[in-house]
Scaffold this motif. Structure first.
Motif, PDB file in Angstrom:
ATOM      1  N   ARG A   1       0.831  -1.195   0.000  1.00  0.00           N
ATOM      2  CA  ARG A   1       0.000   0.000   0.000  1.00  0.00           C
ATOM      3  C   ARG A   1       0.875   1.258   0.000  1.00  0.00           C
ATOM      4  O   ARG A   1       1.832   1.355   0.770  1.00  0.00           O
ATOM      5  N   SER A   2       0.528   2.187  -0.855  1.00  0.00           N
ATOM      6  CA  SER A   2       1.179   3.496  -0.869  1.00  0.00           C
ATOM      7  C   SER A   2       0.324   4.472  -0.072  1.00  0.00           C
ATOM      8  O   SER A   2      -0.901   4.339  -0.020  1.00  0.00           O
ATOM      9  N   PRO A   3       0.944   5.478   0.527  1.00  0.00           N
ATOM     10  CA  PRO A   3       0.159   6.475   1.266  1.00  0.00           C
ATOM     11  C   PRO A   3      -0.893   7.123   0.370  1.00  0.00           C
ATOM     12  O   PRO A   3      -0.659   7.349  -0.822  1.00  0.00           O
ATOM     13  N   LYS A   4      -2.019   7.423   0.948  1.00  0.00           N
ATOM     14  CA  LYS A   4      -3.104   8.039   0.196  1.00  0.00           C
ATOM     15  C   LYS A   4      -2.644   9.294  -0.532  1.00  0.00           C
ATOM     16  O   LYS A   4      -3.088   9.569  -1.659  1.00  0.00           O
ATOM     17  N   ALA A   5      -1.740  10.052   0.087  1.00  0.00           N
ATOM     18  CA  ALA A   5      -1.248  11.281  -0.548  1.00  0.00           C
ATOM     19  C   ALA A   5      -0.559  10.977  -1.871  1.00  0.00           C
ATOM     20  O   ALA A   5      -0.676  11.752  -2.832  1.00  0.00           O
ATOM     21  N   GLU A   6       0.172   9.868  -1.949  1.00  0.00           N
ATOM     22  CA  GLU A   6       0.843   9.497  -3.200  1.00  0.00           C
ATOM     23  C   GLU A   6      -0.180   9.077  -4.255  1.00  0.00           C
ATOM     24  O   GLU A   6      -0.017   9.373  -5.446  1.00  0.00           O
ATOM     25  N   VAL A   7      -1.224   8.392  -3.822  1.00  0.00           N
ATOM     26  CA  VAL A   7      -2.272   7.997  -4.763  1.00  0.00           C
ATOM     27  C   VAL A   7      -2.954   9.243  -5.318  1.00  0.00           C
ATOM     28  O   VAL A   7      -3.173   9.369  -6.531  1.00  0.00           O
ATOM     29  N   PHE A   8      -3.298  10.179  -4.449  1.00  0.00           N
ATOM     30  CA  PHE A   8      -3.933  11.414  -4.894  1.00  0.00           C
ATOM     31  C   PHE A   8      -3.018  12.215  -5.831  1.00  0.00           C
ATOM     32  O   PHE A   8      -3.495  12.880  -6.747  1.00  0.00           O
ATOM     33  N   GLU A   9      -1.720  12.144  -5.608  1.00  0.00           N
ATOM     34  CA  GLU A   9      -0.801  12.849  -6.512  1.00  0.00           C
ATOM     35  C   GLU A   9      -0.836  12.225  -7.905  1.00  0.00           C
ATOM     36  O   GLU A   9      -0.800  12.944  -8.912  1.00  0.00           O
ATOM     37  N   GLN A  10      -0.926  10.898  -7.988  1.00  0.00           N
ATOM     38  CA  GLN A  10      -1.058  10.255  -9.295  1.00  0.00           C
ATOM     39  C   GLN A  10      -2.391  10.638  -9.945  1.00  0.00           C
ATOM     40  O   GLN A  10      -2.452  10.867 -11.162  1.00  0.00           O
ATOM     41  N   VAL A  11      -3.429  10.716  -9.149  1.00  0.00           N
ATOM     42  CA  VAL A  11      -4.723  11.160  -9.663  1.00  0.00           C
ATOM     43  C   VAL A  11      -4.608  12.566 -10.239  1.00  0.00           C
ATOM     44  O   VAL A  11      -5.117  12.861 -11.337  1.00  0.00           O
ATOM     45  N   ARG A  12      -3.933  13.439  -9.504  1.00  0.00           N
ATOM     46  CA  ARG A  12      -3.751  14.817  -9.988  1.00  0.00           C
ATOM     47  C   ARG A  12      -3.004  14.832 -11.315  1.00  0.00           C
ATOM     48  O   ARG A  12      -3.409  15.524 -12.267  1.00  0.00           O
ATOM     49  N   LEU A  13      -1.924  14.082 -11.411  1.00  0.00           N
ATOM     50  CA  LEU A  13      -1.131  14.052 -12.647  1.00  0.00           C
ATOM     51  C   LEU A  13      -1.975  13.556 -13.825  1.00  0.00           C
ATOM     52  O   LEU A  13      -1.900  14.114 -14.929  1.00  0.00           O
ATOM     53  N   ASP A  14      -2.765  12.524 -13.588  1.00  0.00           N
ATOM     54  CA  ASP A  14      -3.596  11.970 -14.673  1.00  0.00           C
ATOM     55  C   ASP A  14      -4.664  12.954 -15.113  1.00  0.00           C
ATOM     56  O   ASP A  14      -4.905  13.130 -16.317  1.00  0.00           O
ATOM     57  N   TRP A  15      -5.337  13.595 -14.163  1.00  0.00           N
ATOM     58  CA  TRP A  15      -6.378  14.545 -14.567  1.00  0.00           C
ATOM     59  C   TRP A  15      -5.788  15.816 -15.174  1.00  0.00           C
ATOM     60  O   TRP A  15      -6.403  16.425 -16.044  1.00  0.00           O
ATOM     61  N   GLU A  16      -4.599  16.203 -14.748  1.00  0.00           N
ATOM     62  CA  GLU A  16      -3.936  17.345 -15.393  1.00  0.00           C
ATOM     63  C   GLU A  16      -3.612  17.002 -16.848  1.00  0.00           C
ATOM     64  O   GLU A  16      -3.813  17.813 -17.760  1.00  0.00           O
TER      65      GLU A  16
END
Length: 605
Positions: free
Chosen positions: A171-186
């Motif tokens: 498991r990766s920290p939720k913050a890292e998952v959200f950062e990947q989400v941000r990169l994808d939506w950007e």
């Protein structure tokens, strides 16, 4: 037009190998990869498969709706001492299978998107085609990861196909998952078109989701994210408009909705990609298909809505407690019993009941005496959000009138024991399709509506000390609600500017719940503001007079038909509240992913 077509390609475009782990979703195309990505047309079919898995039974076709509505704390499921009962009772564990289905459904989308991105990047297609299709796949991957991170917290984070890095992923920290989400939506915002057909990603959908992401981060403690959410929402504001009538958003196969930021579309006859939500909520004998009514609506939120906004036109669109009786699967509406439609031709549930009048003769030509319909007398309760048994017993009195007798029979099995039966709860109406075929509904599903964006935008402005602007944004949604009935309504009235910032914050929190009743994200919305606001939600249930009396008089919960009091009425238990901010990582994942063990689950599980 591409509308309603992408699910058709799931079976034909992709053929998946068996998986040892829920994360092992490495697709093997029916023709070799070089051929599959040799033309835009062929690659588009593979991309349509990525979209299609969002509509599968494990995703929005059933499980993701069932989990986020049924286990939200304001969706009721049968109290049968099963793992499902335990999760709905907020005493769950990792063994529950619908929860496992929902987890696997979102990871299926991620696995398909990862494989598609890896293959499209090395294809010989034009840069323009590769970039556009990769942006769509990354949009979907971000949505799946966002859903999972909000509901489960820390996650196994994979951005490459399983064959590249195996399936034992910690498991990766939720913050890292959200950062990947941000990169994808950007990336999606930069490379997607401004407009597309219903059910397909667009530039402005990506930006609206970025605003939603930043709003989530801000609500969870990142104060810098308020300004970022505001910037995103300001850009999207005006790119969409509200539908004129609230009810137009929940009709069969809704398409072309001005309010739809992103939706998933279904076909009626799909074997694996279909909308089975109506099957989950439909009362027995209420439709032309199968009706398991596995998910009901809690009395607590139902009555709180009535107390907050009397006569709100959205109420009759969000809930239903009256329906035309059907004869069975495929048989259509039951024939009338009498010369005219009567209460005997219909079904009723909380807060409605039927009764007859003593001594009244049958009307001429009728087979039965007339049956009347009664309703809980909310106008007589001191607090309509919590009708008390004391008030009800005073109204019932000596049962001198037929209405009072009917009310007594509805509320009490005996003079001391509250009634608990299949009609003791109202139903969610938005997913309901009386014309469903088998367990397949005709309805598409809007996942992100402009109304919800306006409410989140209002929350942002309120937190940034622009309360007046926040109230105006909320009233765009409330004004549409007032226009949504047969005639203009007074409720829900515009909020007073005398409200404090803290009061506006709480009202926006509950307004998002009211607006989104019976739609996915009920679970997430109730937990977005942490344990303080979750406690306020749960107090609605634990303080409801009829629920309290039912549990007191029926502690064994009468088989499948009892009520719940969460955590034995102790909502000051910080560990209980913290545990129920997230769902458990499924046991299936723990058993198959060697990088996660049972000690690495969410708090309390």
């Amino acid at each position: 037009m591409k509308n309603f077509k992408y699910i058709l390609f799931v079976a034909s475009a992709l053929s998946l190998t068996s998986c040892e782990s829920l994360l092992d979703e490495d697709p093997q195309y029916t023709i070799n990869t070089k051929v599959q990505f040799s033309s835009v047309e062929n690659a588009q079919k593979a991309l349509l498969g990525c979209y299609g898995y969002m509509t599968a039974d494990n995703a929005y076709g059933q499980a993701w709706q069932e989990v986020t509505i049924g286990y939200s704390s304001m969706g009721w499921v049968q109290t049968a001492s099963s793992s499902t009962d335990k999760l709905a009772s907020l005493d769950g564990d990792p063994t529950e299978q619908i929860n496992s289905m929902a987890w696997k459904g979102m990871y299926k989308v991620i696995g398909e998107a990862n494989a598609f991105i890896a293959n499209i990047e090395v294809s010989s297609l034009s840069d323009e085609a590769k970039t556009r299709m990769e942006a769509e796949a990354r949009f979907l991957r971000a949505l799946a990861y966002y859903n999972l991170a909000v509901a489960y917290g820390d996650l196994p984070l994979k951005t490459t196909p399983s064959a590249h890095d195996g399936v034992a992923v910690p498991r990766s920290p939720k913050a890292e998952v959200f950062e990947q989400v941000r990169l994808d939506w950007e990336y999606a915002f930069t490379h997607l078109p401004e407009k597309n057909d219903d059910g397909y990603a667009t530039k402005w959908a990506a930006k609206a989701y970025l605003g939603k992401l930043y709003h989530t981060l801000a609500c969870q403690g990142d104060n810098a994210a308020w300004g970022k959410a505001k910037a995103c929402f300001d850009e999207v504001y005006g790119k969409y408009t509200l539908e004129s009538k609230f009810g137009d958003l929940f009709v069969d196969n809704v398409k072309g909705a001005k309010e739809s930021i992103f939706q998933v579309n279904f076909v009626l006859a799909g074997a694996t990609t279909r909308n089975r939500a109506s099957w989950l909520v439909a009362p027995s004998g209420s439709c032309n298909g199968q009706a398991f009514d596995r998910i009901r609506a809690s009395k607590a939120l139902h009555d709180y809505f009535i107390a907050t906004y009397p006569e709100d036109p959205r109420f009759e669109i969000s809930y239903f407690s009256k329906w035309r009786a059907y004869g069975g699967v495929g048989t259509g509406v039951k024939p009338q019993v009498e010369p005219i439609p009567t209460a005997r031709d219909s079904g009723y549930a909380y807060p409605y009941f039927t009764y007859t009048k003593r001594g009244e003769a049958k009307p001429a030509g009728w087979k039965n005496v007339k049956q009347y319909v009664g309703r809980l007398p909310y106008e007589k309760f001191a607090n309509p959000a919590s009708p008390s048994m004391k008030e009800l017993l005073e109204i019932i009195g000596d049962t001198a009138t037929d209405y009072q007798r009917g009310l007594q029979a509805f509320i009490l099995n005996t003079t001391t024991k509250p009634s608990t039966n299949t009609r003791s709860w109202p139903y969610f109406k938005k997913p309901f399709d009386p014309n469903q075929s088998g367990n397949n509904s005709h309805k598409n599903l809007i996942l992100y509506r402009y109304a919800d964006m306006l409410l989140m935008m209002a929350d942002v402005y309120n937190e940034m000390d622009q309360k007046g602007k926040a109230i105006d944004l909320v009233d765009e949604v409330l004004a549409r609600a007032r226009r949504s009935g047969a005639k203009p309504a007074v409720q829900p009235a515009k909020w007073s500017t005398d409200l404090s910032k803290e009061q506006v914050r709480e009202k926006i929190f509950f307004e998002r719940i009211f607006e989104g009743i019976g739609e996915p994200e009920m679970y997430q919305k109730m937990r977005l503001r942490g344990t303080e606001m979750l406690k306020k939600v749960l107090e609605l249930n634990n303080n409801h007079g009829i629920i309290l009396e039912s549990v007191a008089k029926n502690p064994s919960r009468n088989g499948n038909w009892g009520e719940r009091i969460f955590n034995k009425a102790n909502l000051n238990d910080a560990d209980f509240l913290k545990k129920n901010l997230l769902l458990p990582i499924p046991k299936d994942e723990i058993d198959t992913n060697s990088s996660i063990d049972f000690t690495d689950n969410n708090f309390g599980y």
